[in-house]
Write a protein that holds these residues in place. Structure first.
Motif, PDB file in Angstrom:
ATOM      1  N   ARG A  14     -24.840  59.575 -29.126  1.00  0.00           N
ATOM      2  CA  ARG A  14     -26.170  59.914 -28.593  1.00  0.00           C
ATOM      3  C   ARG A  14     -27.249  59.837 -29.672  1.00  0.00           C
ATOM      4  NH1 ARG A  14     -24.856  65.276 -25.115  1.00  0.00           N
ATOM      5  NH2 ARG A  14     -24.638  64.271 -23.083  1.00  0.00           N
ATOM      6  N   SER A  15     -26.865  60.071 -30.914  1.00  0.00           N
ATOM      7  CA  SER A  15     -27.811  60.142 -32.026  1.00  0.00           C
ATOM      8  C   SER A  15     -28.169  58.794 -32.636  1.00  0.00           C
ATOM      9  CB  SER A  15     -27.241  61.035 -33.134  1.00  0.00           C
ATOM     10  OG  SER A  15     -27.022  62.336 -32.649  1.00  0.00           O
ATOM     11  N   ILE A  16     -27.440  57.744 -32.282  1.00  0.00           N
ATOM     12  CA  ILE A  16     -27.745  56.430 -32.851  1.00  0.00           C
ATOM     13  C   ILE A  16     -29.134  56.027 -32.356  1.00  0.00           C
ATOM     14  CG2 ILE A  16     -27.060  54.006 -33.048  1.00  0.00           C
ATOM     15  CD1 ILE A  16     -24.180  54.932 -32.269  1.00  0.00           C
ATOM     16  N   PRO A  17     -30.069  55.834 -33.281  1.00  0.00           N
ATOM     17  CA  PRO A  17     -31.431  55.532 -32.841  1.00  0.00           C
ATOM     18  C   PRO A  17     -31.593  54.115 -32.307  1.00  0.00           C
ATOM     19  CG  PRO A  17     -31.319  55.623 -35.237  1.00  0.00           C
ATOM     20  CD  PRO A  17     -29.956  55.970 -34.726  1.00  0.00           C
ATOM     21  N   LYS A  18     -32.617  53.926 -31.511  1.00  0.00           N
ATOM     22  CA  LYS A  18     -32.948  52.583 -31.024  1.00  0.00           C
ATOM     23  C   LYS A  18     -33.162  51.683 -32.233  1.00  0.00           C
ATOM     24  CE  LYS A  18     -35.040  53.793 -26.669  1.00  0.00           C
ATOM     25  NZ  LYS A  18     -36.221  53.794 -25.816  1.00  0.00           N
ATOM     26  N   GLY A  19     -32.684  50.448 -32.115  1.00  0.00           N
ATOM     27  CA  GLY A  19     -32.856  49.489 -33.196  1.00  0.00           C
ATOM     28  C   GLY A  19     -31.791  49.575 -34.267  1.00  0.00           C
ATOM     29  N   SER A  45     -15.427  54.179 -23.570  1.00  0.00           N
ATOM     30  CA  SER A  45     -15.165  53.508 -22.293  1.00  0.00           C
ATOM     31  C   SER A  45     -15.025  54.491 -21.132  1.00  0.00           C
ATOM     32  CB  SER A  45     -13.933  52.608 -22.398  1.00  0.00           C
ATOM     33  OG  SER A  45     -12.778  53.383 -22.599  1.00  0.00           O
ATOM     34  N   THR A  46     -14.560  55.697 -21.394  1.00  0.00           N
ATOM     35  CA  THR A  46     -14.361  56.642 -20.292  1.00  0.00           C
ATOM     36  C   THR A  46     -15.546  57.582 -20.054  1.00  0.00           C
ATOM     37  OG1 THR A  46     -13.198  58.194 -21.736  1.00  0.00           O
ATOM     38  CG2 THR A  46     -11.848  56.636 -20.490  1.00  0.00           C
ATOM     39  N   TYR A  51     -22.098  60.583 -19.637  1.00  0.00           N
ATOM     40  CA  TYR A  51     -23.039  61.161 -20.590  1.00  0.00           C
ATOM     41  C   TYR A  51     -24.211  60.243 -20.922  1.00  0.00           C
ATOM     42  CZ  TYR A  51     -19.735  64.916 -21.137  1.00  0.00           C
ATOM     43  OH  TYR A  51     -18.922  65.996 -20.893  1.00  0.00           O
ATOM     44  N   ASP A  52     -24.317  59.140 -20.194  1.00  0.00           N
ATOM     45  CA  ASP A  52     -25.400  58.172 -20.403  1.00  0.00           C
ATOM     46  C   ASP A  52     -25.520  57.794 -21.883  1.00  0.00           C
ATOM     47  OD1 ASP A  52     -27.423  56.469 -19.532  1.00  0.00           O
ATOM     48  OD2 ASP A  52     -28.978  57.988 -19.835  1.00  0.00           O
ATOM     49  N   LEU A  53     -24.392  57.431 -22.464  1.00  0.00           N
ATOM     50  CA  LEU A  53     -24.349  57.091 -23.882  1.00  0.00           C
ATOM     51  C   LEU A  53     -24.890  55.681 -24.120  1.00  0.00           C
ATOM     52  CD1 LEU A  53     -20.784  58.448 -24.768  1.00  0.00           C
ATOM     53  CD2 LEU A  53     -22.988  59.572 -25.107  1.00  0.00           C
ATOM     54  N   PRO A  54     -25.565  55.481 -25.241  1.00  0.00           N
ATOM     55  CA  PRO A  54     -26.047  54.144 -25.582  1.00  0.00           C
ATOM     56  C   PRO A  54     -24.895  53.283 -26.118  1.00  0.00           C
ATOM     57  CG  PRO A  54     -26.656  55.665 -27.317  1.00  0.00           C
ATOM     58  CD  PRO A  54     -25.985  56.471 -26.227  1.00  0.00           C
ATOM     59  N   TRP A  55     -23.971  52.957 -25.260  1.00  0.00           N
ATOM     60  CA  TRP A  55     -22.745  52.246 -25.615  1.00  0.00           C
ATOM     61  C   TRP A  55     -23.030  50.911 -26.292  1.00  0.00           C
ATOM     62  CZ3 TRP A  55     -22.159  47.394 -23.614  1.00  0.00           C
ATOM     63  CH2 TRP A  55     -22.984  47.062 -22.546  1.00  0.00           C
ATOM     64  N   HIS A  56     -24.159  50.314 -25.960  1.00  0.00           N
ATOM     65  CA  HIS A  56     -24.484  48.996 -26.491  1.00  0.00           C
ATOM     66  C   HIS A  56     -24.750  49.018 -27.995  1.00  0.00           C
ATOM     67  CE1 HIS A  56     -28.306  50.893 -25.478  1.00  0.00           C
ATOM     68  NE2 HIS A  56     -28.869  50.103 -26.395  1.00  0.00           N
TER      69      HIS A  56
END
Length: 103
Positions: A14-19, A45-46, A51-56
Motif C-alpha cells: 500500500r505504501s509504494i508511491p505512484k511512479g 495474488s489472493t 485490499y485494493d493493493l497497487p499490484w502493478h
C-alpha cells in the motif's frame, strides 16, 4: 486475522508511491522475512482485490513485469506507464531509476 508478515506485506505494498516499483524480494525483506518472496506473490495474488493493493507496482528482481498472461501484462504495463514509469519493449523497468527504497 492474518500473520504479522502478511499484514506487513499488505501495508508495504500500500505504501509504494505512484511512479515507483518494488520487487517481491524487496517487499519480503522490508517485512522482515528476506526469503519470503514467494509468499509475497501469494499474498498479492489472493489479497490484491480485497485490499485494493497497487499490484502493478510489484515486479521481479530483474526489473521485469511478471508475465502471468498477456492481458495482465498489458494492464500492468499500461498502469505503470500512466504513472510515468517507462516500461521497455521487453517488459523491463529500470530499477536504478524507479525502485522504491521503503522510505
Amino acid at each position: 486475522m492474518y500473520t504479522q508478515f502478511t499484514e506487513s506485506v499488505i501495508e508495504i505494498i500500500r505504501s509504494i508511491p505512484k511512479g515507483k516499483v518494488q520487487t517481491y524480494g524487496g517487499i519480503s525483506k522490508l517485512a522482515g522475512h528476506p526469503n519470503g518472496a514467494r509468499q509475497v506473490v501469494r499474498i498479492l495474488s489472493t489479497l490484491s482485490a480485497k485490499y485494493d493493493l497497487p499490484w502493478h507496482r510489484v515486479i521481479n528482481s530483474k526489473g521485469e513485469l511478471p508475465v502471468i498472461n498477456p492481458e495482465m501484462f498489458k494492464e500492468q504495463k499500461m498502469l505503470l506507464e500512466k504513472e510515468k514509469i517507462k516500461v521497455l519493449s521487453e517488459g523491463k523497468v529500470d530499477l536504478k531509476k524507479y525502485l522504491w527504497d521503503g522510505n
